[in-house]
Design a protein around this motif. Structure first.
Motif, short mmCIF file in Angstrom:
data_model
loop_
_atom_site.label_atom_id
_atom_site.label_comp_id
_atom_site.label_asym_id
_atom_site.label_seq_id
_atom_site.Cartn_x
_atom_site.Cartn_y
_atom_site.Cartn_z
N GLN A 1 7.63 1.59 -29.08
CA GLN A 1 7.15 0.31 -28.54
C GLN A 1 7.12 -0.74 -29.64
O GLN A 1 6.69 -0.47 -30.76
CB GLN A 1 5.77 0.52 -27.91
N GLU A 2 7.56 -1.95 -29.28
CA GLU A 2 7.76 -2.98 -30.29
C GLU A 2 6.70 -4.09 -30.18
O GLU A 2 6.36 -4.51 -29.09
CB GLU A 2 9.15 -3.58 -30.04
N VAL A 3 6.19 -4.53 -31.33
CA VAL A 3 5.21 -5.62 -31.40
C VAL A 3 5.82 -6.73 -32.23
O VAL A 3 6.36 -6.47 -33.31
CB VAL A 3 3.90 -5.13 -32.06
N ILE A 4 5.74 -7.99 -31.75
CA ILE A 4 6.30 -9.11 -32.50
C ILE A 4 5.17 -9.88 -33.19
O ILE A 4 4.22 -10.31 -32.54
CB ILE A 4 7.07 -10.07 -31.58
N ILE A 5 5.29 -10.05 -34.50
CA ILE A 5 4.33 -10.84 -35.28
C ILE A 5 5.04 -12.11 -35.75
O ILE A 5 6.08 -12.04 -36.42
CB ILE A 5 3.82 -10.08 -36.53
N ALA A 6 4.46 -13.26 -35.41
CA ALA A 6 5.09 -14.55 -35.74
C ALA A 6 4.78 -14.93 -37.18
O ALA A 6 4.05 -15.88 -37.44
CB ALA A 6 4.60 -15.63 -34.78
N THR A 7 5.37 -14.21 -38.13
CA THR A 7 5.18 -14.57 -39.54
C THR A 7 6.51 -14.54 -40.28
O THR A 7 7.38 -13.73 -39.96
CB THR A 7 4.18 -13.63 -40.25
N LYS A 8 6.62 -15.43 -41.26
CA LYS A 8 7.76 -15.40 -42.19
C LYS A 8 7.30 -14.92 -43.56
O LYS A 8 8.08 -14.95 -44.51
CB LYS A 8 8.36 -16.80 -42.33
N ASN A 9 6.04 -14.56 -43.69
CA ASN A 9 5.49 -14.13 -44.97
C ASN A 9 5.80 -12.64 -45.16
O ASN A 9 5.30 -11.78 -44.42
CB ASN A 9 3.98 -14.41 -44.97
N ALA A 10 6.61 -12.32 -46.17
CA ALA A 10 7.07 -10.94 -46.37
C ALA A 10 5.90 -10.01 -46.71
O ALA A 10 5.92 -8.83 -46.33
CB ALA A 10 8.11 -10.89 -47.47
N GLY A 11 4.88 -10.53 -47.39
CA GLY A 11 3.72 -9.71 -47.73
C GLY A 11 2.94 -9.32 -46.48
O GLY A 11 2.57 -8.15 -46.29
N LYS A 12 2.70 -10.30 -45.61
CA LYS A 12 2.04 -9.99 -44.33
C LYS A 12 2.88 -9.01 -43.52
O LYS A 12 2.35 -8.06 -42.93
CB LYS A 12 1.88 -11.26 -43.49
N ALA A 13 4.20 -9.25 -43.46
CA ALA A 13 5.09 -8.42 -42.64
C ALA A 13 4.98 -6.95 -43.05
O ALA A 13 4.84 -6.07 -42.21
CB ALA A 13 6.53 -8.91 -42.76
N LYS A 14 5.00 -6.69 -44.36
CA LYS A 14 4.89 -5.31 -44.86
C LYS A 14 3.58 -4.68 -44.42
O LYS A 14 3.53 -3.52 -44.03
CB LYS A 14 4.91 -5.32 -46.39
N GLU A 15 2.49 -5.46 -44.54
CA GLU A 15 1.18 -4.90 -44.20
C GLU A 15 1.09 -4.59 -42.71
O GLU A 15 0.55 -3.56 -42.32
CB GLU A 15 0.07 -5.87 -44.64
N PHE A 16 1.63 -5.48 -41.88
CA PHE A 16 1.59 -5.20 -40.43
C PHE A 16 2.43 -3.97 -40.10
O PHE A 16 2.03 -3.15 -39.27
CB PHE A 16 2.07 -6.42 -39.63
N LYS A 17 3.60 -3.83 -40.73
CA LYS A 17 4.44 -2.65 -40.46
C LYS A 17 3.66 -1.39 -40.78
O LYS A 17 3.63 -0.44 -40.00
CB LYS A 17 5.73 -2.71 -41.28
N ARG A 18 3.00 -1.38 -41.92
CA ARG A 18 2.23 -0.22 -42.36
C ARG A 18 1.04 0.06 -41.43
O ARG A 18 0.76 1.21 -41.09
CB ARG A 18 1.73 -0.47 -43.78
N MET A 19 0.34 -0.99 -41.02
CA MET A 19 -0.86 -0.78 -40.19
C MET A 19 -0.51 -0.37 -38.76
O MET A 19 -1.28 0.33 -38.11
CB MET A 19 -1.71 -2.06 -40.17
#
Ligand code: ITT
Ligand code: NA
Length: 198
Positions: free
Chosen positions: A1-19
């Motif tokens: 299942q896929e979740v879309i996060i509206a961010t271009k910040n690579a640091g945030k993106a990594k943390e969301f992937k991990r969480m």
């Protein structure tokens, strides 16, 4: 299942992937949709800016979208940089320049008065429904120099009270136990199976 996060910040993106991984979700961000223009953050609160970002992307994709607006609040600076955290030292988003500016502004402020917290507002935009927000914080204080190399943004100058270390000294999994972002996400967790049914 896929979740879309509206961010271009690579640091945030990594943390969301991990969480999101242990929750059974795969994360897509705007780094996977490079066609999106920067969304203007004209709000006066983290929540308003998170809503602007989530709704802009949700409307464009006609999908459920989560956005994160976050920043560092320093008591001795009356809450600054706050919603201006990303561009505190100028138009270009420059983490090192932002940290140098904070260290300079606090150079005569004693340890006991360097209290601070990270704040994260998450907005969930669902097509045809009212957008909801949750928020999380992480308490700490501002160091007198940069420490550690993990994380992003202001992590090297933020001493995390709960872990007794600079945020940038925490391994990614450790940061994701106690961060403002993790604390906000925990408030959304119960809604996720409804929002994103398998
Ligand atoms: P998006 O709008 O594309 O998500 P952005 O970086 O512009 O990316 P914000 O407007 O929410 O996002 O600004 C957040 C800034 O706050 C970010 O650039 C960092 O400087 C700081 N910040 C937020 N969370 C942080 C964290 O976990 N660790 C360190 N600094 C953080
Ligand atoms: Na912002």
């Amino acid at each position: 299942q896929e979740v879309i996060i509206a961010t271009k910040n690579a640091g945030k993106a990594k943390e969301f992937k991990r969480m999101f991984l242990p929750l059974g979700y795969e994360v897509k961000t705007l780094l996977d949709y490079p066609e999106f223009e920067d969304i203007e953050e004209t709000g006066s609160t983290f929540e308003e800016n998170a809503i602007l970002k989530a709704e802009a992307v949700s409307k464009a994709l006609n999908k459920i979208v989560i956005a994160d607006d976050s920043g560092l609040m320093i008591d001795a600076l009356d809450g600054r940089p706050g919603i201006y955290s990303a561009r505190y030292a100028g138009e270009a988003k420059n983490d090192d320049a932002n940290m140098d500016k904070v260290l300079e502004e606090l150079k005569d402020v004693p340890q006991a008065e360097r209290t601070s917290r990270f704040y994260c507002a998450l907005a969930v935009a669902v097509p045809g429904k009212e957008t909801e927000t949750v928020a999380g914080t992480c308490e700490g204080s501002i160091l007198t120099e940069k420490r550690g190399s993990f994380g992003f943004g202001y992590d090297p100058i933020f001493f995390c009270t709960e872990k007794g270390k600079a945020m940038a000294e925490l391994e990614p999994d450790e940061k994701s136990e106690i961060s403002h972002r993790a604390n906000a996400l925990r408030k959304l967790e119960d809604m996720l199976p409804v929002l994103f049914p398998g």
